[in-house]
Design a protein around this motif. Structure first.
Motif, PDB file in Angstrom:
ATOM      1  N   UNK A  76       0.641  -1.181   0.266  1.00 27.94           N
ATOM      2  CA  UNK A  76      -0.140   0.231   0.576  1.00 27.94           C
ATOM      3  C   UNK A  76       0.955   1.079   0.126  1.00 27.94           C
ATOM      4  N   UNK A  77       2.288   1.245   0.656  1.00 26.70           N
ATOM      5  CA  UNK A  77       2.588   2.335   1.085  1.00 26.70           C
ATOM      6  C   UNK A  77       3.581   2.634  -0.198  1.00 26.70           C
ATOM      7  N   UNK A  78       4.191   1.831  -0.828  1.00 25.62           N
ATOM      8  CA  UNK A  78       4.503   1.281  -2.299  1.00 25.62           C
ATOM      9  C   UNK A  78       3.985   2.116  -3.275  1.00 25.62           C
ATOM     10  N   UNK A  79       2.642   1.815  -2.940  1.00 24.94           N
ATOM     11  CA  UNK A  79       1.395   2.665  -4.470  1.00 24.94           C
ATOM     12  C   UNK A  79       1.679   3.830  -3.719  1.00 24.94           C
ATOM     13  N   UNK A  80       1.096   4.196  -3.050  1.00 29.24           N
ATOM     14  CA  UNK A  80       0.505   5.549  -2.849  1.00 29.24           C
ATOM     15  C   UNK A  80       2.333   6.101  -3.203  1.00 29.24           C
ATOM     16  N   UNK A  81       3.114   5.683  -2.814  1.00 23.81           N
ATOM     17  CA  UNK A  81       4.864   6.423  -2.848  1.00 23.81           C
ATOM     18  C   UNK A  81       4.898   6.550  -4.710  1.00 23.81           C
ATOM     19  N   UNK A  82       4.864   5.606  -5.344  1.00 18.10           N
ATOM     20  CA  UNK A  82       4.402   5.692  -6.467  1.00 18.10           C
ATOM     21  C   UNK A  82       3.995   6.710  -7.314  1.00 18.10           C
ATOM     22  N   UNK A  83       2.388   6.958  -7.396  1.00 19.15           N
ATOM     23  CA  UNK A  83       1.410   8.041  -7.566  1.00 19.15           C
ATOM     24  C   UNK A  83       1.252   9.309  -7.175  1.00 19.15           C
ATOM     25  N   UNK A  84       1.582   9.084  -5.690  1.00 16.70           N
ATOM     26  CA  UNK A  84       2.733  10.796  -5.533  1.00 16.70           C
ATOM     27  C   UNK A  84       3.370  11.611  -6.256  1.00 16.70           C
ATOM     28  N   UNK A  85       4.404  10.324  -6.653  1.00 18.23           N
ATOM     29  CA  UNK A  85       5.359  10.617  -7.238  1.00 18.23           C
ATOM     30  C   UNK A  85       5.117  11.698  -8.814  1.00 18.23           C
ATOM     31  N   UNK A  86       3.970  11.048  -8.946  1.00 17.65           N
ATOM     32  CA  UNK A  86       3.720  11.371 -10.136  1.00 17.65           C
ATOM     33  C   UNK A  86       2.985  12.782 -10.985  1.00 17.65           C
ATOM     34  N   UNK A  87       2.096  12.198  -9.441  1.00 11.53           N
ATOM     35  CA  UNK A  87       1.000  13.520  -9.537  1.00 11.53           C
ATOM     36  C   UNK A  87       1.045  14.467  -8.598  1.00 11.53           C
ATOM     37  N   UNK A  88       0.054  15.788  -9.347  1.00  4.38           N
ATOM     38  CA  UNK A  88      -0.638  16.719  -8.321  1.00  4.38           C
ATOM     39  C   UNK A  88      -1.630  16.436  -7.405  1.00  4.38           C
ATOM     40  N   UNK A  89      -1.476  15.560  -6.199  1.00  2.00           N
ATOM     41  CA  UNK A  89      -2.633  15.775  -5.357  1.00  2.00           C
ATOM     42  C   UNK A  89      -3.139  16.533  -4.642  1.00  2.00           C
ATOM     43  N   UNK A  90      -4.656  17.634  -5.055  1.00  4.40           N
ATOM     44  CA  UNK A  90      -4.959  18.445  -3.901  1.00  4.40           C
ATOM     45  C   UNK A  90      -4.498  17.798  -2.476  1.00  4.40           C
ATOM     46  N   UNK A  91      -4.086  18.783  -1.071  1.00 10.38           N
ATOM     47  CA  UNK A  91      -4.683  17.861  -0.187  1.00 10.38           C
ATOM     48  C   UNK A  91      -5.913  17.191   0.278  1.00 10.38           C
ATOM     49  N   UNK A  92      -6.803  17.869   0.070  1.00 10.42           N
ATOM     50  CA  UNK A  92      -8.642  16.999   0.373  1.00 10.42           C
ATOM     51  C   UNK A  92      -8.369  16.306   0.476  1.00 10.42           C
ATOM     52  N   UNK A  93      -7.911  15.643  -1.168  1.00  9.90           N
ATOM     53  CA  UNK A  93      -7.882  13.928  -1.801  1.00  9.90           C
ATOM     54  C   UNK A  93      -6.758  12.961  -1.458  1.00  9.90           C
TER      55      UNK A  93
END
Length: 264
Positions: A76-93
């Motif tokens: 789960x942490x790996x998926x999170x890291x990889x996704x956050x590394x390549x996307x700008x996610x607004x804090x609310x999401x």
């Protein structure tokens, strides 16, 4: 050894499973090499990296509460890291993303009965999001971002494989108690596994199998054994010199410094 270990223990290995394990060892090594060569690149550029400690703590707390496995937590942490590394996610999401990452990991690592439901996780964040958001994000992550390919990406998957040969007969020559060695080693390894998800760089700077081998070496050191054995070298295809840097950082509980980003 089998009689000392409960069937549900991470150390328990039936004879038929062990025989298959030996038979397919070379196949597993080949799979490891292929998987690691095809790993996605990590660019150390997450715009929301400073939220990571909170999000990892959040996922960890849910995994503990739901008795989900370390494999589930790390994936789960790996998926999170990889996704956050390549996307700008607004804090609310971000909590939506964390929940979806956990659901995806659980689908790979847990029995169907233990997979958290979207509604269940949404309740934990005060029902902030429409359930359709969970469905859309999971679909995007699974099909478009990872292209159905997120298995065997974390050190924890290799740790549990390498653990089957962490002990040699020579380790018992000094009258060490087998049961104590098993459980002390398991505790030491668990501490190091916790360490590598706290620091984003451990899982991103090192290949999973190499990091796993270093965790085994550090765990042996923690319980008073020599760090490495010929048996482990043959299994992992790493020499002790290959692991020195990682083992030192693990044993000294160092925060890694990264040349690619300014987050520490």
């Amino acid at each position: 050894m089998k009689t000392l270990i409960a069937n549900n223990s991470v150390f328990y290995l039936r004879k038929d499973v062990y025989d298959s394990y030996k038979e397919y060892r070379d196949d597993f090594k080949q799979v490891v090499k292929e998987r690691e060569q095809s790993r996605s690149s990590f660019f150390h550029q997450s715009p929301q990296i400073y939220y990571r400690p909170f999000l990892v703590g959040y996922i960890t707390k849910i995994c503990s509460k739901k008795s989900l496995s370390q494999g589930c937590l790390h994936l789960a942490v790996y998926i999170l890291d990889m996704f956050m590394d390549q996307h700008h996610i607004i804090p609310e999401k971000l909590l939506l993303v964390a929940n979806v990452c956990l659901i995806m990991a659980a689908k790979h690592e847990e029995n169907a009965q233990k997979i958290p439901r979207s509604s269940e996780l949404n309740h934990l964040v005060d029902n902030q999001y429409p359930i359709t958001d969970y469905i859309k994000l999971e679909h995007y992550l699974t099909i478009h971002f990872f292209q159905h390919d997120i298995k065997l990406q974390c050190a924890v998957h290799y740790v549990f494989y390498f653990m089957q040969e962490f002990l040699t007969f020579e380790d018992l020559d000094n009258g060490k108690n087998l049961r104590t060695l098993f459980y002390d080693f398991h505790e030491a390894v668990s501490v190091h596994l916790d360490k590598i998800i706290e620091d984003v760089h451990y899982m991103q700077l090192y290949q999973p199998s190499k990091l796993a081998a270093a965790i085994i070496a550090a765990g042996r050191s923690d319980i008073g054994l020599t760090q490495w054995t010929k048996q482990l070298e043959n299994l992992t295809e790493y020499k002790v010199d290959d692991l020195d840097e990682i083992v030192e950082n693990l044993l000294e509980k160092k925060q890694l410094r990264c040349l690619h980003c300014d987050f520490e």
